[in-house]
Design a protein around this motif. Structure first.
Motif, PDB file in Angstrom:
ATOM      1  N   THR A  55      58.900  57.017  54.294  1.00  0.00           N
ATOM      2  CA  THR A  55      57.632  56.063  53.926  1.00  0.00           C
ATOM      3  C   THR A  55      57.406  54.759  54.722  1.00  0.00           C
ATOM      4  O   THR A  55      58.551  53.969  54.878  1.00  0.00           O
ATOM      5  CB  THR A  55      57.754  55.414  52.266  1.00  0.00           C
ATOM      6  N   ALA A  56      56.421  54.443  55.433  1.00  0.00           N
ATOM      7  CA  ALA A  56      55.838  53.328  56.111  1.00  0.00           C
ATOM      8  C   ALA A  56      55.120  52.748  55.384  1.00  0.00           C
ATOM      9  O   ALA A  56      53.892  52.447  55.301  1.00  0.00           O
ATOM     10  CB  ALA A  56      55.332  53.971  57.411  1.00  0.00           C
ATOM     11  N   SER A  57      55.670  51.476  54.599  1.00  0.00           N
ATOM     12  CA  SER A  57      54.933  50.625  53.830  1.00  0.00           C
ATOM     13  C   SER A  57      55.026  49.299  54.214  1.00  0.00           C
ATOM     14  O   SER A  57      54.192  48.283  53.690  1.00  0.00           O
ATOM     15  CB  SER A  57      55.489  50.389  52.305  1.00  0.00           C
ATOM     16  N   GLU A  58      55.374  48.807  55.340  1.00  0.00           N
ATOM     17  CA  GLU A  58      55.192  47.763  56.017  1.00  0.00           C
ATOM     18  C   GLU A  58      54.494  47.826  57.290  1.00  0.00           C
ATOM     19  O   GLU A  58      53.818  48.856  57.449  1.00  0.00           O
ATOM     20  CB  GLU A  58      56.508  47.148  56.536  1.00  0.00           C
ATOM     21  N   GLY A  59      54.363  46.817  58.250  1.00  0.00           N
ATOM     22  CA  GLY A  59      53.440  46.817  59.262  1.00  0.00           C
ATOM     23  C   GLY A  59      52.669  45.776  59.688  1.00  0.00           C
ATOM     24  O   GLY A  59      52.759  44.628  59.141  1.00  0.00           O
ATOM     25  N   LEU A  60      51.500  46.151  60.404  1.00  0.00           N
ATOM     26  CA  LEU A  60      50.696  45.032  60.626  1.00  0.00           C
ATOM     27  C   LEU A  60      49.159  45.432  60.698  1.00  0.00           C
ATOM     28  O   LEU A  60      48.803  46.726  61.030  1.00  0.00           O
ATOM     29  CB  LEU A  60      50.958  44.537  62.208  1.00  0.00           C
ATOM     30  N   GLU A  72      58.470  51.166  58.522  1.00  0.00           N
ATOM     31  CA  GLU A  72      59.366  51.241  57.322  1.00  0.00           C
ATOM     32  C   GLU A  72      59.753  49.868  56.901  1.00  0.00           C
ATOM     33  O   GLU A  72      59.853  49.589  55.574  1.00  0.00           O
ATOM     34  CB  GLU A  72      60.341  51.935  57.450  1.00  0.00           C
ATOM     35  N   THR A  73      59.990  48.994  57.843  1.00  0.00           N
ATOM     36  CA  THR A  73      60.674  47.565  57.366  1.00  0.00           C
ATOM     37  C   THR A  73      59.937  46.639  58.189  1.00  0.00           C
ATOM     38  O   THR A  73      59.073  46.533  59.200  1.00  0.00           O
ATOM     39  CB  THR A  73      62.093  47.629  57.788  1.00  0.00           C
ATOM     40  N   ASP A  74      59.880  45.501  57.440  1.00  0.00           N
ATOM     41  CA  ASP A  74      59.271  44.395  57.951  1.00  0.00           C
ATOM     42  C   ASP A  74      59.827  43.586  59.172  1.00  0.00           C
ATOM     43  O   ASP A  74      59.437  43.188  60.092  1.00  0.00           O
ATOM     44  CB  ASP A  74      59.312  43.265  57.004  1.00  0.00           C
ATOM     45  N   PHE A  75      61.047  43.907  59.371  1.00  0.00           N
ATOM     46  CA  PHE A  75      61.895  43.640  60.591  1.00  0.00           C
ATOM     47  C   PHE A  75      61.225  44.349  61.915  1.00  0.00           C
ATOM     48  O   PHE A  75      60.994  43.601  63.057  1.00  0.00           O
ATOM     49  CB  PHE A  75      63.455  44.145  60.545  1.00  0.00           C
ATOM     50  N   LYS A 113      59.060  42.866  69.173  1.00  0.00           N
ATOM     51  CA  LYS A 113      58.357  42.714  70.313  1.00  0.00           C
ATOM     52  C   LYS A 113      57.471  43.930  70.688  1.00  0.00           C
ATOM     53  O   LYS A 113      56.209  43.778  70.990  1.00  0.00           O
ATOM     54  CB  LYS A 113      58.886  42.043  71.280  1.00  0.00           C
ATOM     55  N   ASP A 114      58.285  45.160  70.791  1.00  0.00           N
ATOM     56  CA  ASP A 114      57.545  46.451  71.340  1.00  0.00           C
ATOM     57  C   ASP A 114      56.512  46.949  70.433  1.00  0.00           C
ATOM     58  O   ASP A 114      55.352  47.594  70.976  1.00  0.00           O
ATOM     59  CB  ASP A 114      58.763  47.479  71.727  1.00  0.00           C
ATOM     60  N   PHE A 115      56.750  46.711  69.140  1.00  0.00           N
ATOM     61  CA  PHE A 115      55.996  47.090  68.209  1.00  0.00           C
ATOM     62  C   PHE A 115      54.549  46.365  68.141  1.00  0.00           C
ATOM     63  O   PHE A 115      53.395  46.892  68.071  1.00  0.00           O
ATOM     64  CB  PHE A 115      56.581  46.914  66.811  1.00  0.00           C
TER      65      PHE A 115
END
Length: 301
Positions: A72-77, A95-98, A103-105
């Motif tokens: 599950t991908a529930s974090e992101g931007l 998946e995570t807030d981290f 930087k790459d993300f």
């Protein structure tokens, strides 16, 4: 070397009948989620052995990326871009807030936002568009997943061509610049350009972020949503042992309340809950003002 690699592929091409090749490619794609071209190379390299092909793809880091797609991908931007009256917004999940702060993300999201803007929110066009490294968005996404080791997906996207209207956007929980956890775009039809209008536009964006309306008017709410709500209300009342005629009467009242609470114009204004949004529009006294469209994206919803 590249020459030897090409030679190996060329030699292996004729080791399976065409029908078997296609069947095995299909099976390998189902097992790994990897694209046609990479599956073909893997099968050529392993003489059509499915298990070895999976190992081959994992070693290359390709299957590793696709295997994570069950998580599950529930974090992101949420990223928005505005230029010359046009606005676009796109969601990228992790998946995570981290990872959302990686930087790459973030760099991937920023460049993706530019592509989303020029592609007018068309996800099919976005996926096959070339990025600055000359690889497609789809290829870069797989590479990013392999590098970071998390499921990353491109979610909802939208583009507003608002040269005729006034556009306002709002970001909540801002990570950096136009990158946030919740984004709202709203367009208003009006000839006014006063500070009063700008203040209202910003406040309206914040209202939409907070109350999450389903539509502008009650008549615009998706019939499927209303159908489901009616079924839930009916089941709830049946569980309380209410007779059928009473259920119908109560259901009408409850569904009307649901429509009021979920249509933007009929919602209680967050800045002054005793009034509705439509009352505030009248009080503005800006004559021809009309809410034309809005779009809200919240990570994890």
């Amino acid at each position: 070397s590249k020459k030897d690699w090409t030679k190996k592929i060329s030699q292996n091409r004729f080791k399976m009948p065409n029908q078997n090749i296609l069947e095995n490619i299909k099976k390998l794609r189902e097992l790994t989620g990897v694209g046609f071209k990479d599956c073909k190379i893997a099968l050529d390299e392993t003489n059509g052995d499915l298990e070895k092909s999976i190992e081959f793809l994992r070693k290359k880091g390709i299957a590793k990326a696709s295997k994570k797609m069950s998580r599950t991908a529930s974090e992101g931007l949420v990223i928005a871009k505005e230029e010359k009256g046009n606005v676009s917004i796109i969601e990228v999940n992790s998946e995570t807030d981290f990872v959302a702060k990686n930087k790459d993300f973030i760099n991937f999201c920023k460049e993706l936002s530019e592509i989303n803007f020029s592609s007018h929110g068309d996800l099919n066009k976005i996926n096959i568009s070339k990025m600055s490294n000359n690889s497609t968005v789809e290829q870069n996404l797989v590479n990013l997943i392999s590098k970071i080791g998390e499921k990353i997906t491109i979610g909802r996207s939208r583009s507003f061509n608002c040269k005729e209207f006034k556009v306002f956007k709002y970001h909540h929980t801002i990570i950096k610049d136009n990158l946030s956890k919740l984004g709202v775009i709203v367009s208003l039809k009006t000839s006014d350009n006063s500070e009063k209008l700008k203040t209202f536009g910003k406040q309206l964006s914040m209202h939409i972020a907070a109350l999450n309306p389903l539509a502008i008017n009650t008549d615009d709410i998706d019939p499927e949503i209303l159908k489901k709500e009616k079924e839930l209300i009916s089941e709830e009342l049946k569980n309380f042992g209410k007779p059928e005629d009473i259920i119908k009467k109560i259901s009408i009242g409850k569904i009307n309340k649901f429509k009021e609470e979920n249509s933007l114009l009929n919602q209680q204004w967050v800045m002054e809950p005793k009034k509705k949004v439509k009352d505030i529009l009248k009080e503005l006294n800006l004559g021809d003002i009309e809410i034309k469209e809005f779009y809200r994206v919240k990570i994890g919803e």
